[in-house]
Design a protein around this motif. Structure first.
Motif, PDB file in Angstrom:
ATOM      1  N   ASN B  48      25.169   6.003 -54.533  1.00  0.00           N
ATOM      2  CA  ASN B  48      24.941   4.689 -53.944  1.00  0.00           C
ATOM      3  C   ASN B  48      23.754   4.020 -54.629  1.00  0.00           C
ATOM      4  OD1 ASN B  48      23.891   2.619 -52.356  1.00  0.00           O
ATOM      5  ND2 ASN B  48      24.883   3.436 -50.546  1.00  0.00           N
ATOM      6  N   THR B  49      24.073   3.037 -55.442  1.00  0.00           N
ATOM      7  CA  THR B  49      23.016   2.400 -56.235  1.00  0.00           C
ATOM      8  C   THR B  49      22.036   1.619 -55.369  1.00  0.00           C
ATOM      9  OG1 THR B  49      24.526   0.575 -56.619  1.00  0.00           O
ATOM     10  CG2 THR B  49      24.327   2.220 -58.350  1.00  0.00           C
ATOM     11  N   ILE B  50      22.533   1.132 -54.253  1.00  0.00           N
ATOM     12  CA  ILE B  50      21.661   0.403 -53.340  1.00  0.00           C
ATOM     13  C   ILE B  50      20.505   1.293 -52.895  1.00  0.00           C
ATOM     14  CG2 ILE B  50      21.528  -0.695 -51.092  1.00  0.00           C
ATOM     15  CD1 ILE B  50      23.348  -2.347 -52.377  1.00  0.00           C
ATOM     16  N   ALA B  51      20.884   2.455 -52.433  1.00  0.00           N
ATOM     17  CA  ALA B  51      19.865   3.387 -51.952  1.00  0.00           C
ATOM     18  C   ALA B  51      18.953   3.813 -53.091  1.00  0.00           C
ATOM     19  CB  ALA B  51      20.523   4.602 -51.318  1.00  0.00           C
ATOM     20  N   ALA B  53      18.161   2.182 -55.734  1.00  0.00           N
ATOM     21  CA  ALA B  53      17.254   1.091 -56.077  1.00  0.00           C
ATOM     22  C   ALA B  53      16.121   1.008 -55.064  1.00  0.00           C
ATOM     23  CB  ALA B  53      18.019  -0.221 -56.120  1.00  0.00           C
ATOM     24  N   LEU B  54      16.482   1.125 -53.822  1.00  0.00           N
ATOM     25  CA  LEU B  54      15.471   1.028 -52.775  1.00  0.00           C
ATOM     26  C   LEU B  54      14.435   2.123 -52.926  1.00  0.00           C
ATOM     27  CD1 LEU B  54      14.440  -0.248 -50.216  1.00  0.00           C
ATOM     28  CD2 LEU B  54      15.939   1.248 -48.913  1.00  0.00           C
ATOM     29  N   LYS B  57      12.476   1.835 -56.659  1.00  0.00           N
ATOM     30  CA  LYS B  57      11.828   0.573 -57.024  1.00  0.00           C
ATOM     31  C   LYS B  57      12.145   0.157 -58.450  1.00  0.00           C
ATOM     32  CE  LYS B  57       9.553  -1.010 -54.494  1.00  0.00           C
ATOM     33  NZ  LYS B  57      10.200  -2.011 -53.685  1.00  0.00           N
ATOM     34  N   ARG B  61      18.767  -3.515 -62.175  1.00  0.00           N
ATOM     35  CA  ARG B  61      19.551  -4.678 -61.766  1.00  0.00           C
ATOM     36  C   ARG B  61      19.116  -5.878 -62.577  1.00  0.00           C
ATOM     37  NH1 ARG B  61      19.708  -6.947 -56.089  1.00  0.00           N
ATOM     38  NH2 ARG B  61      21.953  -6.976 -55.956  1.00  0.00           N
ATOM     39  N   GLU B  96      23.637  -3.264 -63.055  1.00  0.00           N
ATOM     40  CA  GLU B  96      24.302  -4.186 -62.160  1.00  0.00           C
ATOM     41  C   GLU B  96      23.832  -5.604 -62.447  1.00  0.00           C
ATOM     42  OE1 GLU B  96      24.089  -5.096 -57.432  1.00  0.00           O
ATOM     43  OE2 GLU B  96      24.242  -3.034 -58.069  1.00  0.00           O
ATOM     44  N   ARG B 115       9.575 -14.306 -56.765  1.00  0.00           N
ATOM     45  CA  ARG B 115       9.559 -13.618 -55.467  1.00  0.00           C
ATOM     46  C   ARG B 115      10.966 -13.343 -54.991  1.00  0.00           C
ATOM     47  NH1 ARG B 115       5.401 -16.587 -53.717  1.00  0.00           N
ATOM     48  NH2 ARG B 115       6.890 -18.167 -53.061  1.00  0.00           N
ATOM     49  N   TYR B 116      11.783 -14.372 -55.115  1.00  0.00           N
ATOM     50  CA  TYR B 116      13.157 -14.226 -54.661  1.00  0.00           C
ATOM     51  C   TYR B 116      13.867 -13.093 -55.400  1.00  0.00           C
ATOM     52  CZ  TYR B 116      18.073 -15.149 -53.941  1.00  0.00           C
ATOM     53  OH  TYR B 116      19.397 -14.999 -53.646  1.00  0.00           O
ATOM     54  N   SER B 119      12.467  -9.634 -54.638  1.00  0.00           N
ATOM     55  CA  SER B 119      12.823  -9.139 -53.308  1.00  0.00           C
ATOM     56  C   SER B 119      14.284  -8.721 -53.247  1.00  0.00           C
ATOM     57  CB  SER B 119      12.535 -10.197 -52.250  1.00  0.00           C
ATOM     58  OG  SER B 119      13.535 -11.190 -52.274  1.00  0.00           O
ATOM     59  N   GLN B 120      15.065  -9.208 -54.184  1.00  0.00           N
ATOM     60  CA  GLN B 120      16.452  -8.778 -54.232  1.00  0.00           C
ATOM     61  C   GLN B 120      16.625  -7.582 -55.157  1.00  0.00           C
ATOM     62  OE1 GLN B 120      18.506 -10.457 -52.114  1.00  0.00           O
ATOM     63  NE2 GLN B 120      16.611 -11.527 -51.651  1.00  0.00           N
ATOM     64  N   GLY B 121      15.500  -7.077 -55.601  1.00  0.00           N
ATOM     65  CA  GLY B 121      15.564  -5.867 -56.399  1.00  0.00           C
ATOM     66  C   GLY B 121      15.911  -6.065 -57.861  1.00  0.00           C
TER      67      GLY B 121
END
Lengths: 329, 329
Positions: B48-51, B53-54, B57, B61, B96, B115-116, B119-121
């Motif tokens: 799971n790339t989302i996890a 990435a979170l 850090k 992407r 991604e 910032r935007y 914050s979206q990684g």
DNA sequence: CTGTTAGCGCGTTCAA
DNA sequence: TTGAACGCGCTAACAG
């Protein structure tokens, strides 16, 4: 990077409270809402959607699947419009879309694609360019693992919507109009690819029209190819009064053929692509606002995300007369 | 959904060990590596790339920023090629990419955009269609908050690369070739938009060529507009021997003007877009493989992600002669 | 109405 | 060479 924690601290509330105002939960006093919003503003806080997605298991993330047909070139303009409309609206509505060209994942089975997309946190699909032959896309849809919107399709179910213009009516109207303008009776209709959903609708519109107006109708399959339309025109147009095409690209092919044959026949297209201006003649066509269709597809996806049932969405179109000099910039 | 935990259990090791083999860490015995890989395969596990990435850090992407110029239409084809090349390669290399049309975020300041995106990684940027006027993009780049690749740009720094063909040489060669083929001396050059990086290079190539071949060179600014090129041609082409354009779109405008003026002049374009075939004449041009450029941009981004320094990447091109009938399908 | 707490799936110390 | 434990930023019960 500043996080929800900072906002909580600054506004003197708990993290969860911040989360609640962020997501518009009920049961938060106006007062604290204000405090929190204030802090958010002061800190220029932007929520981390990655974390939100991970936590909630509901991402609002959508995969934009582009099934590009390599055999048409006008499609660049069309696809680009779909894309830009969808992506812009997605940004507005705060749904994250990631674009995929289907050719790239076509080697996977439906199951693999599902697993892949799920593991990347996708729970929505927006499909552009799907045909009746794309069985693994069908499977994707039928699995109901995703909320899905099909552009220019006709499939709907609980989690699946489709958006397009009313191809039947549009084809009927533009053909009727052109036929009346030129008082024709013998019609050559060059149809698009058999496996495309819109083709059926347009063809059946022509059938109805022929019956209603008592026309002689010859239908040939132009496969959405300019070259094919060119050949068909060479072969059949001489003893017809008009050539009506299922797409602008084919209309261009037809017009070029007519020029070489040195005969005049009114020609009628469909789509309203810029490219059509380049043949240097005047032509009736149906103008679709592809960007608007893309935008509405996202809107519809959002509706599905919110748990509403899938449905068919029909968008407006225009009957227009395009000419070279009106188009170039 | 099956997670790293399942893999760990199945292979009888700890989660962290699985993570290590996933990310090719050293100090893992071949034996356990095998066990883990086996389990991954059996379970059809997809990380799971989302996890990821979170947690790390560092996402890999990238935001694909398209600065579409609404005033050109050939750009649809070009942009589409860039896009498809980039997106496909990104999937291969496991980065991604999320596409943005710049018009949509242009109202934000550079800081807000940073910032935007942060914050979206996002930690990478791929910019298509950037001009010298896009100061907030410059700021984005100079902030060095992102690894950045600029397509058709010339900016480089520690975290910034650019990729394109060698516009100088390409323009020099195609012009020289066409001039020699037609034995011309008085040249009209219609240049692209002033604020585009490639324009300078192409113009300076023409200047060198004029000097080297002892030509009379008139340069006019066609602003990458077909219409403008048309006007310029009407005005100046009569007493020139050849019209050389900084883009195919302008070449089409020039050719249409020449047809209306009913005089013949060889015309030379740049880009090799399909659209060019639609004017129904033959023309020299530089063919760029836009998909390849897009793909290489991602490759370069990957290099930057790996900590290597930014650089300028020059890709191959072709000198070709395009004609209508060779192009239609 | 608000705060506490337990994860989401994974990367990364730091001991063992 | 391996594993336990913590935390990334956030949501979702649940308790208060």
């Amino acid at each position: 990077m500043i996080s929800i924690k900072d906002v909580a601290k600054r506004s003197g509330v708990a993290i969860s409270t911040v989360s609640k105002v962020l997501n518009n939960y009920p049961y938060v006093s106006e007062e604290t809402k204000l405090k929190v919003r204030q802090a958010i503003h002061e800190l220029n806080y932007v929520p981390n959607t990655i974390a939100a997605a991970l936590s909630s298991k509901q991402s609002g993330r959508a995969a934009l699947l582009i099934a590009m047909n390599p055999r048409t070139q006008a499609i660049d303009e069309i696809t680009m419009q779909y894309l830009s409309g969808a992506i812009n609206r997605a940004l507005e509505l705060n749904v994250e879309v990631v674009t995929f060209f289907l050719s790239m994942i076509a080697h996977m089975s439906a199951e693999e694609i599902i697993r892949y997309l799920k593991s990347q946190g996708f729970d929505g699909l927006l499909i552009i360019g799907m045909t009746k032959d794309d069985i693994y896309l069908q499977q994707l849809i039928e699995s109901e693992e995703f909320c899905t919107v099909v552009v220019d399709g006709i499939i709907t179910n609980k989690h699946t919507s489709c958006v397009s213009i009313d191809n039947y009516t549009a084809q009927y109207e533009i053909a009727k109009k052109t036929i009346i303008e030129n008082t024709c009776r013998r019609v050559l209709y060059i149809a698009g690819r058999r496996n495309e959903y819109v083709t059926d609708e347009r063809v059946s519109a022509m059938r109805s029209l022929a019956k209603d107006m008592d026309l002689t109708l010859m239908i040939r399959n132009g496969e959405s190819s300019e070259k094919k339309a060119r050949e068909i025109t060479f072969r059949y147009a001489a003893n017809k009064d008009i050539v009506i095409c299922g797409s602008d690209l084919m209309a261009i092919g037809a017009m070029n053929a007519l020029t070489e044959m040195d005969i005049f026949r009114p020609v009628c297209g469909f789509d309203g692509v810029t490219l059509m201006g380049y043949v240097g003649k005047q032509m009736n066509t149906v103008r679709q606002d592809f960007a608007n269709i893309g935008a509405n597809a996202i809107l519809e996806l959002k509706r599905l995300f919110d748990g509403e049932a899938g449905k068919r969405v029909l968008l407006p179109y225009e009957l227009v007369k395009l000419y070279y000099l009106d188009i170039i910039r």
